[in-house]
Motif scaffolding. Structure first.
Motif, PDB file in Angstrom:
ATOM      1  N   ALA A 543       0.815  -1.217   0.000  1.00 40.88           N
ATOM      2  CA  ALA A 543       0.000   0.000   0.000  1.00 40.88           C
ATOM      3  C   ALA A 543       0.848   1.266   0.000  1.00 40.88           C
ATOM      4  O   ALA A 543       0.311   2.365  -0.144  1.00 40.88           O
ATOM      5  N   THR A 544       2.185   1.112   0.135  1.00 43.99           N
ATOM      6  CA  THR A 544       3.062   2.276   0.073  1.00 43.99           C
ATOM      7  C   THR A 544       3.776   2.389  -1.274  1.00 43.99           C
ATOM      8  O   THR A 544       4.581   3.297  -1.464  1.00 43.99           O
ATOM      9  N   ARG A 545       3.469   1.485  -2.196  1.00 47.74           N
ATOM     10  CA  ARG A 545       4.123   1.555  -3.509  1.00 47.74           C
ATOM     11  C   ARG A 545       3.631   2.788  -4.264  1.00 47.74           C
ATOM     12  O   ARG A 545       2.439   3.118  -4.246  1.00 47.74           O
ATOM     13  N   GLU A 546       4.557   3.462  -4.952  1.00 50.75           N
ATOM     14  CA  GLU A 546       4.207   4.671  -5.678  1.00 50.75           C
ATOM     15  C   GLU A 546       3.143   4.340  -6.740  1.00 50.75           C
ATOM     16  O   GLU A 546       3.311   3.419  -7.540  1.00 50.75           O
ATOM     17  N   PRO A 547       2.024   5.083  -6.755  1.00 53.40           N
ATOM     18  CA  PRO A 547       0.952   4.791  -7.715  1.00 53.40           C
ATOM     19  C   PRO A 547       1.432   4.785  -9.165  1.00 53.40           C
ATOM     20  O   PRO A 547       0.922   4.013  -9.980  1.00 53.40           O
ATOM     21  N   GLU A 548       2.407   5.614  -9.476  1.00 54.87           N
ATOM     22  CA  GLU A 548       2.905   5.646 -10.853  1.00 54.87           C
ATOM     23  C   GLU A 548       3.556   4.314 -11.241  1.00 54.87           C
ATOM     24  O   GLU A 548       3.439   3.885 -12.400  1.00 54.87           O
ATOM     25  N   LEU A 549       4.225   3.666 -10.285  1.00 53.49           N
ATOM     26  CA  LEU A 549       4.818   2.371 -10.571  1.00 53.49           C
ATOM     27  C   LEU A 549       3.753   1.287 -10.715  1.00 53.49           C
ATOM     28  O   LEU A 549       3.891   0.374 -11.536  1.00 53.49           O
ATOM     29  N   VAL A 550       2.703   1.392  -9.921  1.00 60.35           N
ATOM     30  CA  VAL A 550       1.587   0.449 -10.053  1.00 60.35           C
ATOM     31  C   VAL A 550       0.945   0.595 -11.431  1.00 60.35           C
ATOM     32  O   VAL A 550       0.649  -0.401 -12.114  1.00 60.35           O
ATOM     33  N   LEU A 551       0.724   1.832 -11.856  1.00 59.87           N
ATOM     34  CA  LEU A 551       0.143   2.077 -13.180  1.00 59.87           C
ATOM     35  C   LEU A 551       1.046   1.499 -14.274  1.00 59.87           C
ATOM     36  O   LEU A 551       0.555   0.896 -15.246  1.00 59.87           O
ATOM     37  N   ALA A 552       2.349   1.668 -14.132  1.00 62.16           N
ATOM     38  CA  ALA A 552       3.276   1.130 -15.136  1.00 62.16           C
ATOM     39  C   ALA A 552       3.168  -0.387 -15.214  1.00 62.16           C
ATOM     40  O   ALA A 552       3.205  -0.964 -16.317  1.00 62.16           O
ATOM     41  N   VAL A 567      -4.877  -4.810  -3.828  1.00 63.79           N
ATOM     42  CA  VAL A 567      -3.634  -5.106  -3.119  1.00 63.79           C
ATOM     43  C   VAL A 567      -2.787  -3.849  -2.912  1.00 63.79           C
ATOM     44  O   VAL A 567      -2.285  -3.594  -1.819  1.00 63.79           O
ATOM     45  N   TYR A 568      -2.657  -3.042  -3.976  1.00 64.27           N
ATOM     46  CA  TYR A 568      -1.826  -1.841  -3.901  1.00 64.27           C
ATOM     47  C   TYR A 568      -2.619  -0.592  -3.544  1.00 64.27           C
ATOM     48  O   TYR A 568      -2.045   0.476  -3.330  1.00 64.27           O
ATOM     49  N   LEU A 569      -3.952  -0.727  -3.506  1.00 63.71           N
ATOM     50  CA  LEU A 569      -4.852   0.384  -3.170  1.00 63.71           C
ATOM     51  C   LEU A 569      -4.652   1.561  -4.129  1.00 63.71           C
ATOM     52  O   LEU A 569      -4.585   2.726  -3.714  1.00 63.71           O
ATOM     53  N   VAL A 570      -4.576   1.227  -5.395  1.00 61.57           N
ATOM     54  CA  VAL A 570      -4.467   2.232  -6.456  1.00 61.57           C
ATOM     55  C   VAL A 570      -5.626   2.008  -7.430  1.00 61.57           C
ATOM     56  O   VAL A 570      -5.738   0.939  -8.028  1.00 61.57           O
ATOM     57  N   GLN A 571      -6.478   3.012  -7.565  1.00 58.16           N
ATOM     58  CA  GLN A 571      -7.622   2.925  -8.471  1.00 58.16           C
ATOM     59  C   GLN A 571      -7.221   3.466  -9.850  1.00 58.16           C
ATOM     60  O   GLN A 571      -6.749   4.601  -9.971  1.00 58.16           O
ATOM     61  N   ILE A 572      -7.371   2.610 -10.853  1.00 52.77           N
ATOM     62  CA  ILE A 572      -7.028   2.996 -12.224  1.00 52.77           C
ATOM     63  C   ILE A 572      -8.292   2.960 -13.070  1.00 52.77           C
ATOM     64  O   ILE A 572      -9.023   1.954 -13.086  1.00 52.77           O
ATOM     65  N   ARG A 573      -8.535   4.053 -13.773  1.00 49.01           N
ATOM     66  CA  ARG A 573      -9.688   4.142 -14.671  1.00 49.01           C
ATOM     67  C   ARG A 573      -9.232   4.733 -16.002  1.00 49.01           C
ATOM     68  O   ARG A 573      -8.523   5.735 -16.017  1.00 49.01           O
ATOM     69  N   THR A 582      -7.830   6.734  -5.124  1.00 45.99           N
ATOM     70  CA  THR A 582      -6.624   6.124  -4.550  1.00 45.99           C
ATOM     71  C   THR A 582      -6.360   6.690  -3.161  1.00 45.99           C
ATOM     72  O   THR A 582      -6.046   5.941  -2.210  1.00 45.99           O
ATOM     73  N   GLY A 583      -6.496   8.006  -3.015  1.00 45.04           N
ATOM     74  CA  GLY A 583      -6.306   8.619  -1.704  1.00 45.04           C
ATOM     75  C   GLY A 583      -7.280   8.073  -0.673  1.00 45.04           C
ATOM     76  O   GLY A 583      -6.914   7.828   0.486  1.00 45.04           O
ATOM     77  N   GLN A 584      -8.542   7.882  -1.088  1.00 44.00           N
ATOM     78  CA  GLN A 584      -9.540   7.349  -0.160  1.00 44.00           C
ATOM     79  C   GLN A 584      -9.213   5.909   0.246  1.00 44.00           C
ATOM     80  O   GLN A 584      -9.349   5.544   1.432  1.00 44.00           O
ATOM     81  N   LEU A 585      -8.784   5.086  -0.725  1.00 44.78           N
ATOM     82  CA  LEU A 585      -8.441   3.695  -0.409  1.00 44.78           C
ATOM     83  C   LEU A 585      -7.294   3.628   0.600  1.00 44.78           C
ATOM     84  O   LEU A 585      -7.348   2.878   1.576  1.00 44.78           O
ATOM     85  N   ARG A 586      -6.280   4.433   0.360  1.00 42.80           N
ATOM     86  CA  ARG A 586      -5.118   4.372   1.239  1.00 42.80           C
ATOM     87  C   ARG A 586      -5.384   5.023   2.594  1.00 42.80           C
ATOM     88  O   ARG A 586      -4.882   4.561   3.623  1.00 42.80           O
ATOM     89  N   SER A 587      -6.208   6.071   2.617  1.00 43.38           N
ATOM     90  CA  SER A 587      -6.571   6.708   3.896  1.00 43.38           C
ATOM     91  C   SER A 587      -7.380   5.749   4.751  1.00 43.38           C
ATOM     92  O   SER A 587      -7.197   5.672   5.973  1.00 43.38           O
ATOM     93  N   ALA A 588      -8.287   5.002   4.104  1.00 39.36           N
ATOM     94  CA  ALA A 588      -9.115   4.054   4.843  1.00 39.36           C
ATOM     95  C   ALA A 588      -8.248   2.965   5.485  1.00 39.36           C
ATOM     96  O   ALA A 588      -8.477   2.564   6.630  1.00 39.36           O
ATOM     97  N   LYS A 589      -7.241   2.509   4.752  1.00 37.10           N
ATOM     98  CA  LYS A 589      -6.372   1.491   5.326  1.00 37.10           C
ATOM     99  C   LYS A 589      -5.575   2.061   6.488  1.00 37.10           C
ATOM    100  O   LYS A 589      -5.387   1.395   7.513  1.00 37.10           O
ATOM    101  N   GLU A 590      -5.104   3.295   6.362  1.00 35.84           N
ATOM    102  CA  GLU A 590      -4.331   3.901   7.429  1.00 35.84           C
ATOM    103  C   GLU A 590      -5.169   4.073   8.686  1.00 35.84           C
ATOM    104  O   GLU A 590      -4.698   3.836   9.810  1.00 35.84           O
TER     105      GLU A 590
END
Length: 596
Positions: A543-552, A567-573, A582-590
């Motif tokens: 959940a701390t992986r940079e979203p840009e790397l997840v998108l790649a 798994v990575y809490l990154v929403q891609i559309r 993405t911010g909401q997913l990661r904030s909820a986990k925190e």
């Protein structure tokens, strides 16, 4: 031991120059093997290693060799050489593959050549080691996983046997090999390649000794090993003190229906400048080919350690001095007693041991260690054999390398896609589909990365590979020795495990049938072997992986959008990161983590 005069200490520039000269000699040896080896194991996958030892048997230069070949055994092999042949003569060469005398396993044929100057003084020893397509086992494979002992294994074992004298072959030994090995012409070609590699190293060292002086080379060897030891000591003194024990289980296997549980205790002693690895609290040797030789037990531990620290430290006997390795006799990951089988000693359990060590290092401090590298020799790396009917009817045996396991993530980098396993360290080459189809009567129908099989993490492991192939013209037998189907490769510091491996057969009607983790398996025409290799473990919280790397990774097709979200809490559309979601997913986990 011959006394030699002490040369003045070398400065940094001199050390650099001579170290590169020796590295160049090792590269020449390796190029000789790659260009002249007859089997695909050598000329395609490059499953071989070369190194230079001091006259006293200390590992001096290893080049880009397989770590499992050169990090724990050449000094033991040299010790056996000196024991059996205390007087070294120019023109001698020795064949050595005994796992009870310092070699890795019987499938690795090593040629050892003493470098003797014109005055008859033994100066260095060169070693060229190459995995064989066939080594005389009772079945056509160099990995006899089901062997209860070395007798059932069947391999020809050479505990430091002279095969050349005055630069001439001793043909009686070679005839024994040709009578026992199924592909004698292929073996003879590989033997000549290994011998040529060792002789190239010998010639180059003799020329270098005449150029710079033997006393200067002796002084360099001493200073280079001392420099390497100092580098290792300084690095260890900067590590956090601590001790941790990690455990794992090798999957159920012939002779070990419940698998093999093992553990490693790693202790960092900064004040002493030492790292201790204790492998003694493990099961006795088992009635299987899984047992490690002393060389592979040592090498596996060293690999795990050197994967975990400054990569610029030279891998030689000097840096090895700062590691205290505790082994016991008759231990499955220790020192075997004849006649236990060590047929699979370079892969399965050695991978498990090294992975434990680097995962233990990761737990000792942030920025250290690694997750676990994918393991197991799946059907994608099977030894295939049979009759090639495309031009007559000729027997063939060869190990193919069509798909690799995923590399482990570390604190600073994602897993190496073509790492293959811990022992090879990414040095083996992936076979060309076209070349494999030319050399063996097979068709490779598919080879691709397996989506969503990476070990997720802040730094992710590499995904596994899917390979599907089958025979043409007649059946083939595939012998493999997989692992990681039940107990996948673990992550480190919050990283997730890689996906497990899988082995299946596609029948003539297209359906998939699960296969045993260990071959042999006969594949008829119209059938196919299907393998999914192990994914490497992840390092750190995904959940701390940079979203840009997840998108790649999503764009590359390595992970799905669903896995990115769950798994990575990154929403891609629509191929882009939805920053708000993405911010909401990661904030909820925190928030959930803080409440916990």
């Amino acid at each position: 031991m011959t006394e030699r005069p002490t040369a003045p200490a070398h400065d940094g520039a001199q050390l650099a120059v001579l170290s590169h000269r020796l590295e160049a000699i090792v590269r020449r040896m390796a190029n000789t093997l790659a260009r002249s080896g007859r089997s695909g194991v050598l000329n395609t996958a490059r499953d071989f290693s070369c190194c230079i030892l001091t006259a006293d048997g200390e590992v001096l230069t290893t080049g880009q060799s397989l770590p499992i070949h050169v990090m724990g055994g050449p000094d033991l092999q040299a010790e056996a050489l000196r024991e059996f042949f205390p007087v070294m003569r120019r023109g001698d060469a020795f064949l050595h593959n005994s796992p009870y005398h310092g070699n890795t396993h019987a499938a690795d044929h090593a040629i050892m050549v003493p470098v003797v100057d014109r005055d008859g003084v033994h100066r260095f020893t060169v070693v060229a080691k190459a995995h064989q397509a066939d080594c005389g086992n009772s079945v056509p494979t160099t990995y006899m996983a089901s062997a209860r002992d070395v007798y059932e294994e069947g391999a020809l074992v050479f505990p430091v046997v002279r095969v050349q004298q005055d630069y001439a072959d001793l043909d009686d030994i070679l005839r024994m090999c040709e009578m026992r090995i199924r592909v004698p012409e292929q073996w003879r070609g590989d033997y000549l390649a290994i011998m040529g590699s060792a002789r190239i190293g010998e010639r180059a060292l003799l020329e270098l000794g005449e150029e710079v002086g033997w006393d200067a080379l002796d002084g360099f060897s001493r200073d280079w090993l001392d420099y390497s030891e100092r580098r290792m000591e300084v690095t260890i003194r900067a590590l956090p003190a601590g001790s941790t024990t990690k455990s794992t289980v090798h999957d159920p296997f012939p002779g070990v229906p419940d698998g093999v549980p093992i553990q490693a205790t790693v202790t960092v002693l900064p004040e002493e400048g030492l790292i201790e690895v204790d492998l003694r609290d493990n099961p006795d040797c088992v009635p299987s080919g899984l047992n490690l030789s002393q060389a592979t037990s040592r090498a596996a531990a060293f690999i795990g350690l050197f994967n975990s620290i400054d990569h610029t430290i030279p891998h030689n006997q000097g840096s090895f001095r700062r590691v205290r390795l505790l082994l016991r006799e008759n231990c499955v990951v220790g020192i075997p007693r004849h006649p236990v089988s060590c047929s699979v000693a370079t892969t399965n359990l050695s991978n498990r041991v090294g992975n434990l060590v680097q995962r233990a290092m990761a737990e000792l401090g942030a920025g250290l260690g690694m997750a676990e590298v994918g393991t197991g020799m799946s059907p994608a790396e099977a030894v295939v054999s049979g009759i090639d009917r495309r031009a007559g009817a000729t027997a063939f045996v060869n190990q193919i390398f069509t798909g690799t396991n995923g590399g482990a993530a570390g604190p600073h980098a994602d897993g190496w896609l073509t790492m293959d396993d811990l022992g090879s360290g990414g040095t083996l080459l992936l076979d060309s589909v076209e070349i494999d189809e030319l050399k063996q009567p097979i068709v490779i129908h598919e080879r691709r990365l397996a989506v969503d099989t990476e070990g997720a993490g802040h730094r992710r492991g590499a995904p596994g590979t899917i390979v599907e192939y089958g025979p043409i013209g007649g059946p083939i037998e595939a012998i493999y020795a997989n692992d990681g189907s039940i107990n996948p490769m673990a992550g480190a510091r919050g990283g997730r495990a890689g996906a497990p491996s899988r082995q299946q057969k596609r029948t003539r009607d297209g359906s998939l049938v699960a296969l045993d983790i260990c071959g042999p398996e006969v594949i008829e025409v119209g059938e196919r072997l299907v393998a999914r290799t192990s994914g490497g473990g992840g390092y750190g919280d995904p959940a701390t992986r940079e979203p840009e790397l997840v998108l790649a990774d999503v764009r590359e097709g390595w992970i799905s959008e669903r896995r990115a979200r769950e798994v990575y809490l990154v929403q891609i559309r629509d191929g882009r990161i939805d920053q708000d979601a993405t911010g909401q997913l990661r904030s909820a986990k925190e928030m959930w983590r803080n409440r916990g």
